[in-house]
Write an enzyme that holds these catalytic residues in place. Sequence first.
Site, PDB file in Angstrom:
ATOM      1  N   ASN A 212      31.418 109.132 104.787  1.00 18.22           N
ATOM      2  CA  ASN A 212      30.827 109.656 103.342  1.00 18.22           C
ATOM      3  C   ASN A 212      32.302 110.233 102.728  1.00 18.22           C
ATOM      4  O   ASN A 212      33.351 110.403 103.586  1.00 18.22           O
ATOM      5  CB  ASN A 212      29.749 110.594 103.289  1.00 18.22           C
ATOM      6  N   ASP A 280      23.398 111.184 108.364  1.00 20.02           N
ATOM      7  CA  ASP A 280      22.009 111.349 108.785  1.00 20.02           C
ATOM      8  C   ASP A 280      21.838 110.311 109.975  1.00 20.02           C
ATOM      9  O   ASP A 280      20.988 110.454 110.796  1.00 20.02           O
ATOM     10  CB  ASP A 280      21.195 111.375 107.574  1.00 20.02           C
ATOM     11  N   LYS A 290      35.155  93.379 117.406  1.00 18.83           N
ATOM     12  CA  LYS A 290      34.908  93.231 116.052  1.00 18.83           C
ATOM     13  C   LYS A 290      33.962  92.272 115.775  1.00 18.83           C
ATOM     14  O   LYS A 290      33.839  90.893 116.362  1.00 18.83           O
ATOM     15  CB  LYS A 290      36.226  92.913 115.463  1.00 18.83           C
ATOM     16  N   PRO A 307      21.529 113.423 115.698  1.00 18.07           N
ATOM     17  CA  PRO A 307      21.068 114.808 116.004  1.00 18.07           C
ATOM     18  C   PRO A 307      21.408 115.557 114.884  1.00 18.07           C
ATOM     19  O   PRO A 307      22.465 115.488 113.980  1.00 18.07           O
ATOM     20  CB  PRO A 307      21.877 115.232 117.196  1.00 18.07           C
ATOM     21  N   ASP A 308      20.598 116.455 114.524  1.00 16.07           N
ATOM     22  CA  ASP A 308      20.836 117.659 113.511  1.00 16.07           C
ATOM     23  C   ASP A 308      21.702 118.864 114.167  1.00 16.07           C
ATOM     24  O   ASP A 308      21.120 119.583 114.963  1.00 16.07           O
ATOM     25  CB  ASP A 308      19.777 118.349 112.668  1.00 16.07           C
ATOM     26  N   ILE A 309      22.941 118.855 114.182  1.00 17.61           N
ATOM     27  CA  ILE A 309      23.730 119.808 114.421  1.00 17.61           C
ATOM     28  C   ILE A 309      23.397 121.344 114.055  1.00 17.61           C
ATOM     29  O   ILE A 309      23.145 122.268 115.114  1.00 17.61           O
ATOM     30  CB  ILE A 309      25.319 119.638 114.191  1.00 17.61           C
ATOM     31  N   LYS A 341      15.097 123.805 103.068  1.00 17.08           N
ATOM     32  CA  LYS A 341      16.089 123.682 104.173  1.00 17.08           C
ATOM     33  C   LYS A 341      16.222 124.648 105.130  1.00 17.08           C
ATOM     34  O   LYS A 341      16.236 124.510 106.384  1.00 17.08           O
ATOM     35  CB  LYS A 341      17.555 123.173 103.453  1.00 17.08           C
ATOM     36  N   LYS A 345      15.722 123.807 109.017  1.00 15.01           N
ATOM     37  CA  LYS A 345      16.542 123.962 109.872  1.00 15.01           C
ATOM     38  C   LYS A 345      16.730 125.302 110.844  1.00 15.01           C
ATOM     39  O   LYS A 345      17.430 125.345 111.569  1.00 15.01           O
ATOM     40  CB  LYS A 345      18.017 124.028 109.197  1.00 15.01           C
TER      41      LYS A 345
HETATM   42  N1  CTP Z   1      23.754 119.102 108.990  1.00 10.62           N
HETATM   43  C1  CTP Z   1      24.080 119.042 110.557  1.00 10.62           C
HETATM   44  N2  CTP Z   1      23.707 117.829 111.180  1.00 10.62           N
HETATM   45  C2  CTP Z   1      23.135 116.878 110.596  1.00 10.62           C
HETATM   46  C3  CTP Z   1      22.863 116.866 109.062  1.00 10.62           C
HETATM   47  C4  CTP Z   1      23.037 118.045 108.436  1.00 10.62           C
HETATM   48  O1  CTP Z   1      24.327 119.871 111.303  1.00 10.62           O
HETATM   49  N3  CTP Z   1      22.824 115.745 111.021  1.00 10.62           N
HETATM   50  C5  CTP Z   1      24.027 120.336 108.337  1.00 10.62           C
HETATM   51  C6  CTP Z   1      24.940 120.175 107.456  1.00 10.62           C
HETATM   52  O2  CTP Z   1      26.114 120.755 107.857  1.00 10.62           O
HETATM   53  C7  CTP Z   1      24.654 121.420 106.429  1.00 10.62           C
HETATM   54  C8  CTP Z   1      23.038 121.178 106.483  1.00 10.62           C
HETATM   55  O3  CTP Z   1      22.795 120.670 107.705  1.00 10.62           O
HETATM   56  O4  CTP Z   1      24.997 122.571 106.663  1.00 10.62           O
HETATM   57  C9  CTP Z   1      22.479 120.330 105.337  1.00 10.62           C
HETATM   58  O5  CTP Z   1      22.479 119.079 105.398  1.00 10.62           O
HETATM   59  P1  CTP Z   1      21.905 118.005 104.715  1.00 10.62           P
HETATM   60  O6  CTP Z   1      22.341 116.701 104.954  1.00 10.62           O
HETATM   61  O7  CTP Z   1      22.099 118.213 103.064  1.00 10.62           O
HETATM   62  O8  CTP Z   1      20.563 117.982 105.234  1.00 10.62           O
HETATM   63  P2  CTP Z   1      19.269 117.061 105.610  1.00 10.62           P
HETATM   64  O9  CTP Z   1      18.591 117.739 106.527  1.00 10.62           O
HETATM   65  O10 CTP Z   1      19.841 115.698 105.900  1.00 10.62           O
HETATM   66  O11 CTP Z   1      18.643 116.934 104.106  1.00 10.62           O
HETATM   67  P3  CTP Z   1      18.573 115.864 102.853  1.00 10.62           P
HETATM   68  O12 CTP Z   1      17.178 115.471 103.005  1.00 10.62           O
HETATM   69  O13 CTP Z   1      18.879 116.536 101.748  1.00 10.62           O
HETATM   70  O14 CTP Z   1      19.510 114.890 103.208  1.00 10.62           O
END
Ligand code: CTP
Length: 400
Positions: A212, A280, A290, A307-309, A341, A345
Amino acid sequence: MTERRVLLIVGGGIAAYKALELTRLLRKAGVGVRPILTASGAQFVTPLSLSALAEDKVYQELFSLTDEAEMGHIELSRSADLVVVAPATADLMAKAANGLAGDLASTTLLATDKPVLMAPAMNVRMWEHAATRRNLATLKADGVSFVGPDEGAMACGEFGFGRMAEPHVIFQAIMTLLSDGPQISRPLTGKHVLVTAGPTAEALDPVRVLTNRSSGKQGFEIAGALARLGARVTLVAGPVSQPTPAGVTRVDVESARDMLAACQSALPADAAICVAAVADWRPDEAFGIKLKKGKDGPPAITLVENPDILATLAAHTPQRPTLVVGFAAETNDVEKHALAKLTRKGCDWIVANDVTQPGVMGGTENAVMIVSRAGVERWDRAGKDEVAMKIADRVAKDLA
Ligand code: CTP
């Protein structure tokens, strides 16, 4: 608090114009600036501009009867807490590395007993030349600190490393060095803060990635501001070309999974600030070779969730940092989405911004609101460096 003082040597390069903005930032922060302008520096900025912004006299000549009578060059070299060279041209670096003292700037650098910070600025070939490499190594071995240079387009039309660091980045490096002194409070001393920044890049095959447009700027600013307040900072960064802020330990990663692993191995931490724009999703399979065009048409890419960090760090495990902060880039209903959020989170506060505002995404300014269980604080629009400083202050208050 006693006023901290910088002796600012402005060398002869087009980046000298940035020394004016640096002077303004330092004065605004209450730091005294005494400028020395080299003869070639005076080809790019005038003594009057420097003097007006520094609110001090500009020193230019080694053999000046009036200057020597008012303040000898030896006294001048000791009159500050820190000597800053911005821009540090190839010529100034070569002189300092070899102990030459043919003019006021080089004599000052040889005579000073104070720490020296250089912000190099030159053409990429000059920066990469073996002579400059040698001089850089010598100066580092002599204890000189460096900030930048950055990679980017240059005034000479070429591209590469050699562009002087931006004034606010030099400013932060100066404040970090100055705050090593006893007078400035460093409320985060002894604390470890983990920061994630930049985008992630998710491999499709050895040459292609999904990524991105995040520049990493806000996260890097926050890491620098936290270090300035005394924190030990681990910055886990996705692929960006930002310079590492002074006093920060940087770990470079590519994918979300690598970022999570790097964060987990950096624990324990007192606080985690998740600024990264983590992808995401990633392709469910990263091909080892390739992908080629063929008669079957374009490949179908299946995505799987990363994974969501932030959520992982905020989960109630024994290693949960005391403070976990997330970011939310939104395009509508900012407050509502940020609150959702926060709960989803499990973090302590969310720094939310409306990325539809002009100049925010990829730009230098930010207008944020801090959303926590205690309520919502709206901050005025400001430079990302200022926002970073306010966030670092708030982290320090929360950890106090
Ligand atoms: N984040 C993270 N790991 C991920 C996705 C997001 O740590 N896989 C963290 C980002 O660093 C940020 C926060 O989560 O601090 C918000 O990220 P965002 O992408 O806006 O959240 P999402 O849960 O993906 O919500 P949305 O539906 O808006 O995409």
